[in-house]
Structures are given as C-alpha cells and as structure tokens.
Design a protein around this motif. Structure first.
Motif, PDB file in Angstrom:
ATOM      1  N   THR A  19       0.836  -1.197   0.000  1.00  0.00           N
ATOM      2  CA  THR A  19       0.000   0.000   0.000  1.00  0.00           C
ATOM      3  C   THR A  19       0.873   1.250   0.000  1.00  0.00           C
ATOM      4  O   THR A  19       1.886   1.317   0.703  1.00  0.00           O
ATOM      5  N   SER A  20       0.483   2.252  -0.782  1.00  0.00           N
ATOM      6  CA  SER A  20       1.192   3.534  -0.818  1.00  0.00           C
ATOM      7  C   SER A  20       0.727   4.416   0.341  1.00  0.00           C
ATOM      8  O   SER A  20      -0.164   4.055   1.116  1.00  0.00           O
ATOM      9  N   GLY A  21       1.330   5.589   0.450  1.00  0.00           N
ATOM     10  CA  GLY A  21       0.930   6.548   1.476  1.00  0.00           C
ATOM     11  C   GLY A  21      -0.487   7.037   1.241  1.00  0.00           C
ATOM     12  O   GLY A  21      -0.988   7.032   0.114  1.00  0.00           O
ATOM     13  N   ALA A  22      -1.136   7.471   2.326  1.00  0.00           N
ATOM     14  CA  ALA A  22      -2.544   7.854   2.265  1.00  0.00           C
ATOM     15  C   ALA A  22      -2.734   9.168   1.518  1.00  0.00           C
ATOM     16  O   ALA A  22      -2.156  10.194   1.893  1.00  0.00           O
ATOM     17  N   ALA A 189     -13.860  15.460  13.591  1.00  0.00           N
ATOM     18  CA  ALA A 189     -13.663  14.208  12.857  1.00  0.00           C
ATOM     19  C   ALA A 189     -12.597  13.366  13.574  1.00  0.00           C
ATOM     20  O   ALA A 189     -11.678  13.906  14.193  1.00  0.00           O
ATOM     21  N   LYS A 190     -12.718  12.023  13.475  1.00  0.00           N
ATOM     22  CA  LYS A 190     -11.807  11.123  14.182  1.00  0.00           C
ATOM     23  C   LYS A 190     -10.915  10.322  13.232  1.00  0.00           C
ATOM     24  O   LYS A 190     -10.195   9.421  13.672  1.00  0.00           O
ATOM     25  N   GLU A 191     -10.982  10.612  11.945  1.00  0.00           N
ATOM     26  CA  GLU A 191     -10.264   9.820  10.950  1.00  0.00           C
ATOM     27  C   GLU A 191      -8.766   9.715  11.249  1.00  0.00           C
ATOM     28  O   GLU A 191      -8.176  10.629  11.839  1.00  0.00           O
ATOM     29  N   PRO A 192      -8.132   8.616  10.828  1.00  0.00           N
ATOM     30  CA  PRO A 192      -6.683   8.471  11.016  1.00  0.00           C
ATOM     31  C   PRO A 192      -5.881   9.629  10.419  1.00  0.00           C
ATOM     32  O   PRO A 192      -4.821   9.978  10.936  1.00  0.00           O
ATOM     33  N   GLU A 193      -6.405  10.229   9.343  1.00  0.00           N
ATOM     34  CA  GLU A 193      -5.707  11.349   8.716  1.00  0.00           C
ATOM     35  C   GLU A 193      -5.664  12.567   9.639  1.00  0.00           C
ATOM     36  O   GLU A 193      -4.724  13.372   9.586  1.00  0.00           O
ATOM     37  N   ILE A 194      -6.681  12.719  10.513  1.00  0.00           N
ATOM     38  CA  ILE A 194      -6.692  13.788  11.515  1.00  0.00           C
ATOM     39  C   ILE A 194      -5.572  13.558  12.533  1.00  0.00           C
ATOM     40  O   ILE A 194      -4.852  14.479  12.924  1.00  0.00           O
ATOM     41  N   VAL A 195      -5.420  12.308  12.961  1.00  0.00           N
ATOM     42  CA  VAL A 195      -4.372  11.953  13.915  1.00  0.00           C
ATOM     43  C   VAL A 195      -2.998  12.198  13.301  1.00  0.00           C
ATOM     44  O   VAL A 195      -2.085  12.713  13.957  1.00  0.00           O
ATOM     45  N   ASP A 196      -2.834  11.841  12.025  1.00  0.00           N
ATOM     46  CA  ASP A 196      -1.553  12.055  11.346  1.00  0.00           C
ATOM     47  C   ASP A 196      -1.223  13.549  11.279  1.00  0.00           C
ATOM     48  O   ASP A 196      -0.070  13.951  11.503  1.00  0.00           O
ATOM     49  N   LEU A 197      -2.219  14.378  10.993  1.00  0.00           N
ATOM     50  CA  LEU A 197      -2.006  15.830  10.953  1.00  0.00           C
ATOM     51  C   LEU A 197      -1.604  16.346  12.335  1.00  0.00           C
ATOM     52  O   LEU A 197      -0.674  17.154  12.464  1.00  0.00           O
ATOM     53  N   PRO A 233      -0.089   4.790   5.889  1.00  0.00           N
ATOM     54  CA  PRO A 233      -0.542   4.044   4.701  1.00  0.00           C
ATOM     55  C   PRO A 233      -1.995   4.380   4.349  1.00  0.00           C
ATOM     56  O   PRO A 233      -2.776   4.773   5.221  1.00  0.00           O
ATOM     57  N   ASP A 234      -2.345   4.189   3.097  1.00  0.00           N
ATOM     58  CA  ASP A 234      -3.685   4.520   2.606  1.00  0.00           C
ATOM     59  C   ASP A 234      -4.651   3.367   2.878  1.00  0.00           C
ATOM     60  O   ASP A 234      -4.597   2.319   2.241  1.00  0.00           O
ATOM     61  N   ARG A 235      -5.554   3.577   3.830  1.00  0.00           N
ATOM     62  CA  ARG A 235      -6.497   2.517   4.220  1.00  0.00           C
ATOM     63  C   ARG A 235      -7.493   2.211   3.108  1.00  0.00           C
ATOM     64  O   ARG A 235      -7.995   1.091   2.998  1.00  0.00           O
ATOM     65  N   ILE A 236      -7.807   3.196   2.256  1.00  0.00           N
ATOM     66  CA  ILE A 236      -8.776   2.960   1.175  1.00  0.00           C
ATOM     67  C   ILE A 236      -8.133   2.152   0.052  1.00  0.00           C
ATOM     68  O   ILE A 236      -8.747   1.231  -0.498  1.00  0.00           O
ATOM     69  N   GLU A 237      -6.888   2.459  -0.274  1.00  0.00           N
ATOM     70  CA  GLU A 237      -6.180   1.648  -1.262  1.00  0.00           C
ATOM     71  C   GLU A 237      -6.042   0.216  -0.755  1.00  0.00           C
ATOM     72  O   GLU A 237      -6.304  -0.746  -1.495  1.00  0.00           O
ATOM     73  N   THR A 260      -5.743  -1.414  12.418  1.00  0.00           N
ATOM     74  CA  THR A 260      -6.858  -0.802  13.160  1.00  0.00           C
ATOM     75  C   THR A 260      -7.647   0.167  12.280  1.00  0.00           C
ATOM     76  O   THR A 260      -8.842   0.355  12.477  1.00  0.00           O
ATOM     77  N   HIS A 261      -6.986   0.782  11.298  1.00  0.00           N
ATOM     78  CA  HIS A 261      -7.677   1.695  10.383  1.00  0.00           C
ATOM     79  C   HIS A 261      -8.654   0.944   9.477  1.00  0.00           C
ATOM     80  O   HIS A 261      -9.536   1.553   8.870  1.00  0.00           O
ATOM     81  N   LEU A 262      -8.457  -0.375   9.373  1.00  0.00           N
ATOM     82  CA  LEU A 262      -9.215  -1.167   8.399  1.00  0.00           C
ATOM     83  C   LEU A 262     -10.241  -2.097   9.043  1.00  0.00           C
ATOM     84  O   LEU A 262     -10.868  -2.893   8.348  1.00  0.00           O
ATOM     85  N   HIS A 263     -10.431  -2.002  10.344  1.00  0.00           N
ATOM     86  CA  HIS A 263     -11.338  -2.932  11.022  1.00  0.00           C
ATOM     87  C   HIS A 263     -12.761  -2.926  10.462  1.00  0.00           C
ATOM     88  O   HIS A 263     -13.370  -3.990  10.325  1.00  0.00           O
ATOM     89  N   PRO A 264     -13.349  -1.767  10.101  1.00  0.00           N
ATOM     90  CA  PRO A 264     -14.705  -1.806   9.523  1.00  0.00           C
ATOM     91  C   PRO A 264     -14.760  -2.606   8.213  1.00  0.00           C
ATOM     92  O   PRO A 264     -15.710  -3.356   7.977  1.00  0.00           O
TER      93      PRO A 264
END
Length: 416
Positions: A19-22, A189-197, A233-237, A260-264
């Motif tokens: 997987t590439s970066g998000a 928002a609680k998205e992993p991208e928020i935590v990364d920022l 890493p990009d959880r959608i990819e 953990t980003h991919l549990h759903p």
C-alpha cells in the motif's frame, strides 16, 4: 482512448501488494508544511495526480516543492510573505485545495482561496470551515467564486461542528495551531488522517491533544519548525486490494497497513465469507467458497467508510442473496450503479439506499469512471466480468491510486 483502462476478466489474483501513502493524509500534510519555518521532508508520499496538483499550486505561489532522489517530497517556503492566492485552474481540480484556507491563515493571517473542485460525489459545503475560522477571529467574504479571509484579532475559541467534517476539522486545526490561546473543537472528525495531521503539527511545535476523539484541544504556538515525517498508509487503497482478493476468488497479502484503520472493512469482508487474517507482514485476505450478502451503512470514522462503499457494491453483485447499502455521507455516491448495471448487475435505488440482488454474472462492457472510488469499483468488477471491460475517464482513478494497474498486473490481472 489513451486515458482508458482495458481489463480482461475472469482471473483470480494471488500474491502480495504494498500500500502507498494515504492520499488524504498526504494532501493536508503537504499544505500544512507551508506553516513551518525551514524545509519539511515528507516520506511515503503517493505519486498520484492530486499530489502533483498540490505541488503545482505550491510552486506557482512561490513555495518550492519537489521530489527528492530517495522518493521523499521536500517543501520549502520562503522566509517572508508568500502569495496567499490559490490559482483557480488548479484549485478546481481537487477538493483538498480548500485546506489552504487554514494553512494560510495560520501562516500569515490572510487567504484568498478559489472554491475547490474534485469528484462530483455530492454537496460538500464550506460552511463549517468558515464557521471555524471566523470563530478564531477571521473575517470572511465570498465573491466571484473565491473565499477572502483575513485574521483580525485572532484568539482561541470553542467550536462545535454540526457534522464531524474532516476538512473543517483540518482547517481549524491548522489555523488554531498558530492562534494565541486555547481552541477546543467539539464533534471533531476522528479519521486516522486527523491523527496524522496532529502528530505532524505537534512534531513541528504545536500543542494538540485529543486527535482521534471527538474533542480536540489546541494551544497556539508562536513558531512551527520544519520536520521530517512519514505519511500513514492509505487505508482505502488497502481496502480496495482486500476486496480484489475476495471478488476474484484469490488470495492477497496487503502489506504496509495499519490494521486498526481497516477494522470496519475487515469485519464486512469476513461477514461476506472471506478469510481475513492480521499478521506481522500485513493483512491476508483469502476468498471464501461463496460470497454472502451483507448490509452496509456508511458513517464517519470509525464507521464503514464512504470511500469503500462503491468497491463493496461491486463485490456484493456476486453475493448469494440480497444486500442493502445505505449511503449517509455523499448523495451522489450511487452514480456507480448505472455503470454496474451496464455490466449486468441487478441494483435498485431508493433514495440513499441501494438494494443489490445477487448473484449476477457480469459481462465486460464500456463503462465510465464517474469519480475516483467508482473507477476503482469498476476495475474490481472488470477483474471478474466475462470478456473485456473498457473504463473511460480512468484519469479519475489516478487521482488517488498510485500505479493501480501495475500493482494489479503483478497479482495476475490482465490490464492495459
């Protein structure tokens, strides 16, 4: 024709893929870099169209952004004032251009932002973004397709978001990181991208607590210093390749993931009958004997992501029974339905709900990628369809997937 993807179907996929970066983390971190003093270096940045557009915007307004020999991206703003006006022609190409609002206000107290573009997946208004920066002391005017904002008497504030908007949370975080006093964002928002920022801004000297929860507290800093940071890493990819294993009847190890980003997504794939295992190398997905019907409701993180809904719909066309998908985020996400029906899918739409009747045998057809994730879903459908599938407008796909055709070919797909 040169922008079209042609897929020969009916081929199980096997092997491992990295997987590439998000995408959604990279875009905001690149933009946030303009607030730092010195040269920021970002690792694991995906080489996708949206990133290239942001790089062009930066270079056009006098901020040096370029790829390094080791694959990293460096961003070096000048020491003085920069042109805080995003060019219209580039801004309309991606939604994330609206994030320059918070970054410019944080850097130098003023911003002229062209109204953003991106995929036509529904209404994504700027009202929460503007409400946030106004609460922090910015005066805002909207004229002729531009947002004009100027910081008058900036001070921290308590801001409640009516909806946990990712973009609004990011814009407020960036401006608040250099606004005196304490800012509290509620229903953030609680998205992993928020935590990364938040991790990125904190490494630069900001004081942010609570990222990943629905209350974020930010104490403004006078100066932010440039750092080196690795994009998540990009959880959608990753989720897209996981579905590729299940839909083709194959077995794929998806590497470079934060599970953990991919549990759903993992939970729904298991419910659909796939074997899913976390290990030290990544996430292994192996197709089950049959695909079972699943009901899905898209929700803000940690709910099922709207960005994975189209890909799951492609999978559920082959499920033995009826699946129901409720789209709660973007009203135009169901543009994919007409394209899948062109391939033989049996899907009925009722407002924000899609009823998918399976199992169906899909046939290759000429279809159109209406948006980024719809394009990925059509690739997945094409991998299993009988005959040849040709996807028009496939440039949408390159906005968010780095070398998706090459990665799938390495797993056994026949794509050109």
């Amino acid at each position: 024709m040169k922008d079209n993807l042609i897929i020969e179907g009916s081929q199980p996929l096997y092997g491992s893929v990295r997987t590439s970066g998000a995408k959604n983390a990279a875009l905001v971190l690149i933009i946030a870099s303009i607030m730092a003093e010195g040269q920021t270096v970002l690792d694991n940045v995906p080489k996708i169209r949206d990133v290239e557009v942001v790089i062009k915007i930066l270079n056009e307004i006098g901020i040096k952004a370029k790829w390094q020999d080791d694959g990293s991206l460096s961003i070096c703003p000048p020491s003085g004032h920069v042109v805080s006006n995003t060019p219209y022609e580039l801004s309309k190409m991606l939604r994330a251009s609206n994030l320059f609002l918070g970054a410019f206000l944080g850097r130098q107290g003023e911003a002229t932002i062209s109204m953003p573009g991106g995929c036509d997946i529904g209404s994504r208004p700027m009202d929460l973004h503007l409400k946030g920066v106004q609460a922090l002391g910015a005066k805002v005017e909207i004229e002729h397709g531009y947002i004009y904002a100027k910081r008058k008497q900036p001070i921290g504030a308590s801001i409640y978001l009516d909806f946990p908007s990712v973009g609004a949370t990011e814009n407020i975080m960036m401006m608040a990181a250099k606004t005196p006093g304490l800012t509290i964002i509620e229903n953030s928002a609680k998205e992993p991208e928020i935590v990364d920022l938040a991790n990125f801004l904190n490494a630069m000297g900001a004081k942010i607590r609570g990222a990943g929860t629905d209350i974020i507290r930010i104490e403004g800093a006078e100066v932010l210093q440039a750092v080196r940071h690795q994009i998540i890493p990009d959880r959608i990819e990753a989720g897209t390749y996981m579905i590729a294993a299940a839909i083709t009847g194959g077995e794929i190890l998806v590497e470079n993931v934060i599970s953990t980003h991919l549990h759903p997504v993992m939970a729904k794939l298991q419910e659909a009958g796939a074997y899913v295992e976390e290990n030290d190398s990544g996430i292994l997905v192996k197709a089950g004997n049959k695909i079972k019907p699943v009901d899905i409701k898209t929700l803000p993180y940690p709910g099922f992501p709207t960005d994975m809904q189209s890909q799951m719909m492609a999978l559920l066309c082959f499920a033995e029974g009826t699946s129901v998908i409720v789209e709660n985020i973007f009203e135009n996400r169901f543009q994919i339905v007409d394209e899948l029906k062109r391939m033989g899918a049996n899907i009925k739409l009722e407002g924000h709900t899609a009823v998918v009747e399976g199992p169906r045998r899909l046939n290759g057809a000429k279809v159109k990628a209406t948006d980024l994730r719809a394009g990925a879903a059509l690739i997945l459908a094409g991998l299993v369809a009988e005959g040849k599938t040709e996807i028009e407008n496939s440039t949408h796909i390159y906005r968010g997937y780095e070398n998706i055709a090459g990665k799938l070919v390495s797993l056994g797909a026949r794509i050109k």
